[in-house]
Design an enzyme around this catalytic site. Structure first.
Site, PDB file in Angstrom:
ATOM      1  N   ASP A   8       0.737  -1.160  -0.079  1.00 22.18           N
ATOM      2  CA  ASP A   8       0.073   0.076  -0.058  1.00 22.18           C
ATOM      3  C   ASP A   8       0.924   1.133   0.043  1.00 22.18           C
ATOM      4  O   ASP A   8       1.651   1.467   0.969  1.00 22.18           O
ATOM      5  CB  ASP A   8      -0.896   0.212   1.006  1.00 22.18           C
ATOM      6  CG  ASP A   8      -1.695  -1.314   1.366  1.00 22.18           C
ATOM      7  OD1 ASP A   8      -1.130  -2.204   1.221  1.00 22.18           O
ATOM      8  OD2 ASP A   8      -2.860  -1.109   1.580  1.00 22.18           O
ATOM      9  N   GLU A  39      -4.356   2.174  -3.224  1.00 19.40           N
ATOM     10  CA  GLU A  39      -5.710   2.749  -2.615  1.00 19.40           C
ATOM     11  C   GLU A  39      -5.271   3.823  -1.573  1.00 19.40           C
ATOM     12  O   GLU A  39      -6.554   4.321  -1.384  1.00 19.40           O
ATOM     13  CB  GLU A  39      -6.517   1.582  -2.065  1.00 19.40           C
ATOM     14  CG  GLU A  39      -5.710   0.958  -0.538  1.00 19.40           C
ATOM     15  CD  GLU A  39      -7.018   0.470   0.191  1.00 19.40           C
ATOM     16  OE1 GLU A  39      -8.125   0.490  -0.248  1.00 19.40           O
ATOM     17  OE2 GLU A  39      -6.676   0.333   1.386  1.00 19.40           O
ATOM     18  N   ASN A  40      -4.288   3.990  -1.061  1.00 19.03           N
ATOM     19  CA  ASN A  40      -4.060   5.033  -0.199  1.00 19.03           C
ATOM     20  C   ASN A  40      -3.073   6.199  -0.778  1.00 19.03           C
ATOM     21  O   ASN A  40      -2.413   6.868  -0.087  1.00 19.03           O
ATOM     22  CB  ASN A  40      -3.688   4.413   1.129  1.00 19.03           C
ATOM     23  CG  ASN A  40      -4.406   3.425   1.871  1.00 19.03           C
ATOM     24  OD1 ASN A  40      -3.947   2.329   2.215  1.00 19.03           O
ATOM     25  ND2 ASN A  40      -5.589   3.908   2.258  1.00 19.03           N
ATOM     26  N   ASN A  67     -10.412  -1.261  -0.010  1.00 13.22           N
ATOM     27  CA  ASN A  67     -11.541  -0.580   0.700  1.00 13.22           C
ATOM     28  C   ASN A  67     -11.544   0.770   0.683  1.00 13.22           C
ATOM     29  O   ASN A  67     -12.756   1.427   0.650  1.00 13.22           O
ATOM     30  CB  ASN A  67     -11.751  -1.033   2.005  1.00 13.22           C
ATOM     31  CG  ASN A  67     -10.863  -0.696   2.971  1.00 13.22           C
ATOM     32  OD1 ASN A  67      -9.732  -1.076   2.818  1.00 13.22           O
ATOM     33  ND2 ASN A  67     -11.096   0.073   3.931  1.00 13.22           N
ATOM     34  N   HIS A  68     -10.492   1.508   0.253  1.00 13.29           N
ATOM     35  CA  HIS A  68     -10.537   2.706  -0.066  1.00 13.29           C
ATOM     36  C   HIS A  68     -10.579   3.271  -1.469  1.00 13.29           C
ATOM     37  O   HIS A  68     -10.172   4.448  -1.542  1.00 13.29           O
ATOM     38  CB  HIS A  68      -9.139   3.486   0.500  1.00 13.29           C
ATOM     39  CG  HIS A  68      -9.291   3.499   2.031  1.00 13.29           C
ATOM     40  ND1 HIS A  68     -10.043   4.275   2.929  1.00 13.29           N
ATOM     41  CD2 HIS A  68      -8.810   2.778   3.095  1.00 13.29           C
ATOM     42  CE1 HIS A  68      -9.759   4.141   4.234  1.00 13.29           C
ATOM     43  NE2 HIS A  68      -9.086   3.060   4.334  1.00 13.29           N
ATOM     44  N   HIS A 153      -6.969  -8.159  -0.249  1.00 15.31           N
ATOM     45  CA  HIS A 153      -6.972  -6.834   0.550  1.00 15.31           C
ATOM     46  C   HIS A 153      -7.480  -7.275   1.798  1.00 15.31           C
ATOM     47  O   HIS A 153      -8.978  -7.426   1.679  1.00 15.31           O
ATOM     48  CB  HIS A 153      -7.447  -5.569  -0.348  1.00 15.31           C
ATOM     49  CG  HIS A 153      -7.094  -4.293   0.587  1.00 15.31           C
ATOM     50  ND1 HIS A 153      -5.870  -3.836   0.425  1.00 15.31           N
ATOM     51  CD2 HIS A 153      -7.816  -3.594   1.185  1.00 15.31           C
ATOM     52  CE1 HIS A 153      -5.784  -2.637   1.115  1.00 15.31           C
ATOM     53  NE2 HIS A 153      -7.257  -2.509   1.643  1.00 15.31           N
ATOM     54  N   HIS A 178      -3.315  -4.402   3.075  1.00 18.74           N
ATOM     55  CA  HIS A 178      -4.252  -3.661   3.961  1.00 18.74           C
ATOM     56  C   HIS A 178      -3.715  -3.365   5.433  1.00 18.74           C
ATOM     57  O   HIS A 178      -4.023  -2.152   5.878  1.00 18.74           O
ATOM     58  CB  HIS A 178      -5.475  -4.427   4.134  1.00 18.74           C
ATOM     59  CG  HIS A 178      -6.520  -3.544   4.968  1.00 18.74           C
ATOM     60  ND1 HIS A 178      -7.202  -2.359   4.721  1.00 18.74           N
ATOM     61  CD2 HIS A 178      -7.137  -4.081   6.061  1.00 18.74           C
ATOM     62  CE1 HIS A 178      -8.145  -2.133   5.550  1.00 18.74           C
ATOM     63  NE2 HIS A 178      -7.966  -3.096   6.471  1.00 18.74           N
ATOM     64  N   HIS A 180      -0.603  -2.912   6.430  1.00 17.88           N
ATOM     65  CA  HIS A 180       0.453  -1.923   6.157  1.00 17.88           C
ATOM     66  C   HIS A 180       2.012  -2.586   7.024  1.00 17.88           C
ATOM     67  O   HIS A 180       2.668  -1.944   6.825  1.00 17.88           O
ATOM     68  CB  HIS A 180       0.316  -0.796   6.722  1.00 17.88           C
ATOM     69  CG  HIS A 180      -0.766   0.299   5.667  1.00 17.88           C
ATOM     70  ND1 HIS A 180      -1.119   1.179   5.939  1.00 17.88           N
ATOM     71  CD2 HIS A 180      -1.628  -0.553   5.090  1.00 17.88           C
ATOM     72  CE1 HIS A 180      -2.226   1.923   5.312  1.00 17.88           C
ATOM     73  NE2 HIS A 180      -2.474   0.573   4.571  1.00 17.88           N
TER      74      HIS A 180
END
Length: 273
Positions: A8, A39-40, A67-68, A153, A178, A180
Site C-alpha cells: 500500500d 488505494e492510499n 476498501n479505500h 486486501h 491492507h 501495512h
C-alpha cells in the site's frame, strides 16, 4: 519471470519515492512486471487519475486497491476506462471497473492480476474465495496464462492464509495487503504457490500504519473526532515482495521480501544475473 509487488502506497512522499526509484529497480533486477497497491496513494485516502498516470509512466504495470478505492470521487467515472486500475473482484455485479487485468510482458508472457477483498472485519462483499476459484478454473497456469498474482486486501491474517492454501498450485503468488505491516512469512507453499501474509506499505514507519502518529494517538486518547488523519512525514520505506515464476508451469521458484529505504531493516533480493 521476475515480478515485484509493492504494498500500500501512503501519500505523496511514498509516490515520489517509487517514481524516483522504480526505473532503476526495473533495470537492476530485470523485472518483467511491477504491481503496486495504490488505494492510499492520494494523501492516504484513495487514488486519482493523475496518480495512476504518474505510476504508469515510472514503470508500474498494474494497480490494485481495496476498501479505500472510492475515497476520491473522481475515480468512479475514471475506473471503467482504465483496465490497469483494479477494484476488488468480489464487489457486487454492476460496480464500476474490473477486478482482473492481464499484463502482457515484453517476452510475450501473460500475467493475470487478481484483486480481491476479504470479509472478516471488513465491509460485507461477495465471497472472495468463490470469485478467485472461478478465475483459477478458467485461467490455468502454464496453459491459459503464464502466471496468476492474487492480492487479497484483508484485515485478518487467517483469511489471507486461507486464500494462500486454497490457491496453492493454482496461482503463482498470493499476497496480502491492507494492514501495512510487512510479515516475515514469505514462503513457497507445498504445491508451488508463493505466499506472504502482508507485503507491508510504502510510507514512513515513524507513524501509525503510515499516518501521522500524533493525530492517530490523540483519537484513541480523547475518543472524539479531531484533526483529519494525514500521511506521516519522514524517510519512506518501500515494502513488498519479489517473486520468480517459471513461465512454463506458472509456479513460484523463488520468493524474497523487499524493503528499501527508511528506518526498517533492509531486505534486498540478489540482483538478476
Amino acid at each position: 519471470m521476475r515480478i515485484l509487488f509493492l504494498g500500500d502506497i501512503i501519500g505523496r512522499n511514498a509516490r515520489d519515492e517509487i517514481i524516483a526509484r522504480l526505473p532503476d529497480l526495473r533495470k537492476r533486477y530485470k523485472l518483467n512486471a511491477v504491481i503496486v497497491n495504490g488505494e492510499n496513494a492520494a494523501h492516504g485516502f484513495g487514488i486519482t487519475a493523475q496518480i495512476c498516470d504518474d505510476l504508469y509512466k515510472c514503470g508500474v504495470d498494474c494497480i490494485t486497491t481495496g476498501n479505500h478505492i472510492w475515497d476520491q470521487r473522481e475515480i468512479i467515472p475514471y475506473i471503467g476506462n482504465d483496465p490497469k486500475l483494479l477494484r476488488p473482484v468480489n464487489f457486487p455485479e454492476g460496480t464500476p471497473g474490473k477486478g482482473t487485468y492481464t499484463i502482457q510482458t515484453a517476452h510475450g508472457h501473460k500475467i493475470l492480476v487478481v484483486n480481491a477483498m476479504g470479509r472478516l472485519f471488513m465491509d460485507a462483499l461477495d465471497d472472495p474465495f468463490a470469485a478467485v476459484d472461478k478465475i483459477c478454473k478458467t485461467h490455468r497456469l502454464g496453459k491459459d496464462v503464464n502466471a496468476i498474482i492474487v492480492d487479497l486486501h484483508a484485515e485478518a491474517g487467517s483469511e489471507k492464509m486461507g486464500m494462500g492454501q486454497y490457491c496453492d498450485g493454482r496461482a503463482s503468488f498470493v499476497v496480502g495487503t491492507h494492514t501495512h505491516i510487512p510479515t516475515a512469512d514469505a514462503q513457497i507453499l507445498p504445491k508451488g504457490t508463493g505466499y506472504q501474509t502482508d507485503a507491508g506499505m510504502c510510507g514512513s514507519f515513524d507513524s501509525v500504519i503510515g499516518m501521522d502518529s500524533g493525530i492517530a494517538v490523540n483519537r484513541w486518547i480523547r475518543k472524539m473526532p479531531g484533526e483529519k488523519l494525514r500521511p506521516a512525514e519522514g524517510p519512506v520505506t518501500l515494502c513488498g515482495t519479489m517473486v520468480d515464476i517459471d513461465p512454463n508451469t506458472g509456479l513460484c521458484t523463488r520468493i524474497e521480501p523487499f524493503r528499501l529505504g527508511g528506518r526498517l531493516s533492509q531486505a534486498l533480493p540478489p540482483e538478476a544475473a
